[in-house]
Design a protein around this motif. Sequence first.
Motif, PDB file in Angstrom:
ATOM      1  N   ALA A 173       0.713  -1.238  -0.036  1.00 11.61           N
ATOM      2  CA  ALA A 173       0.032  -0.036  -0.017  1.00 11.61           C
ATOM      3  C   ALA A 173       0.961   1.222  -0.067  1.00 11.61           C
ATOM      4  O   ALA A 173       0.352   2.220  -0.562  1.00 11.61           O
ATOM      5  N   GLY A 174       2.165   1.217   0.377  1.00 12.98           N
ATOM      6  CA  GLY A 174       2.876   2.334   0.766  1.00 12.98           C
ATOM      7  C   GLY A 174       3.649   2.958  -0.318  1.00 12.98           C
ATOM      8  O   GLY A 174       3.283   2.890  -1.688  1.00 12.98           O
ATOM      9  N   ALA A 175       4.874   3.745  -0.205  1.00 14.50           N
ATOM     10  CA  ALA A 175       5.584   4.375  -0.847  1.00 14.50           C
ATOM     11  C   ALA A 175       6.129   3.440  -1.949  1.00 14.50           C
ATOM     12  O   ALA A 175       6.537   3.872  -3.224  1.00 14.50           O
ATOM     13  N   GLY A 176       6.452   2.280  -1.747  1.00 11.40           N
ATOM     14  CA  GLY A 176       7.032   1.315  -2.829  1.00 11.40           C
ATOM     15  C   GLY A 176       5.977   0.631  -3.663  1.00 11.40           C
ATOM     16  O   GLY A 176       6.313  -0.190  -4.281  1.00 11.40           O
ATOM     17  N   GLY A 177       4.562   0.778  -3.186  1.00 11.45           N
ATOM     18  CA  GLY A 177       3.614   0.045  -3.853  1.00 11.45           C
ATOM     19  C   GLY A 177       2.533   1.075  -4.150  1.00 11.45           C
ATOM     20  O   GLY A 177       2.723   2.025  -5.111  1.00 11.45           O
TER      21      GLY A 177
END
Length: 305
Positions: A159-163
């Motif tokens: 869900a985050g910055a790398g996703g």
Amino acid sequence: MTKDDQIPFEAALLARAGPIEALLRRLLDDRPLSGEIARPQRLMAAMRHGVLNGGKRLRPFLVMESAALFSADSEAALRVAAALECVHCYSLIHDDLPAMDDDDLRRGQPTVHKAFDEATAILAGDALLALAFDIIADEAMMLPAERRVALVLALARAAGAGGMVGGQMLDLEAERIGPDEAGIIRLQAMKTGALIRFACEAGAIIAGAPPVDRERLAEFGSAIGLAFQLADDLLDLTADAHQMGKATGKDAAAGKATLVALHGANWAQDQLQGLVDQAHALLDPYGEAAVLLKQAATFVATRNS
């Protein structure tokens, strides 16, 4: 499977959606949980508007079916499915905001910032993201702590910055810099594919399956995640707003780079078939137990909304 064969699959999709919907309604009740002080009514109403507004519940379906592949605990799978849907719906609420895609319609209804206001929509999305991890971490999950931790970590990475969020950032930049094919694929693997990949991998995590199974299901999720976005880009060109339940033609109007814009609709159709074949092959070792997941891959590529 042809489009005519989708009816039995869509019935299975609908059957899975019922328990998900019921759990989401309970989780979004106005009554505070232990450790909470109060749940503001307007905030909860906005959250419910963004979550309980229809939708196929495809990502929860993938969690439930990937868990069933390993005979994992169905109640735990249901809770993970609900958590993932909270993340997905938070992303839609924020994506619809004027500062992002600026959409007035979602699933045929006014978007949250239109039904309420922008500030409330932002807070509703924030609260749904927090709720997702609450659902997984709660002891009501009835899974060993190490599996709950693995699920929290996998969902956070997806869900985050790398996703997903990182993919949204790349999508905003794409309107300005026009990425090449590799850049478009990376963008789509993050913005759309990461949560779908998690949905498929989650079943193996819930079951405590061996790493080889977890990786195989993750690869399956990556294939259908790319197929989902490719089909979405085709529909943005060919479907109308009533059919889609949201505005269409916006990518082309904004000059946004997509694989369909780069290579054309015929190429995209060929790619979709290749991705479906790849997804099916990944599930061949599971035999008849994987029939519904294989049908999901076909559905993703041939849906009309």
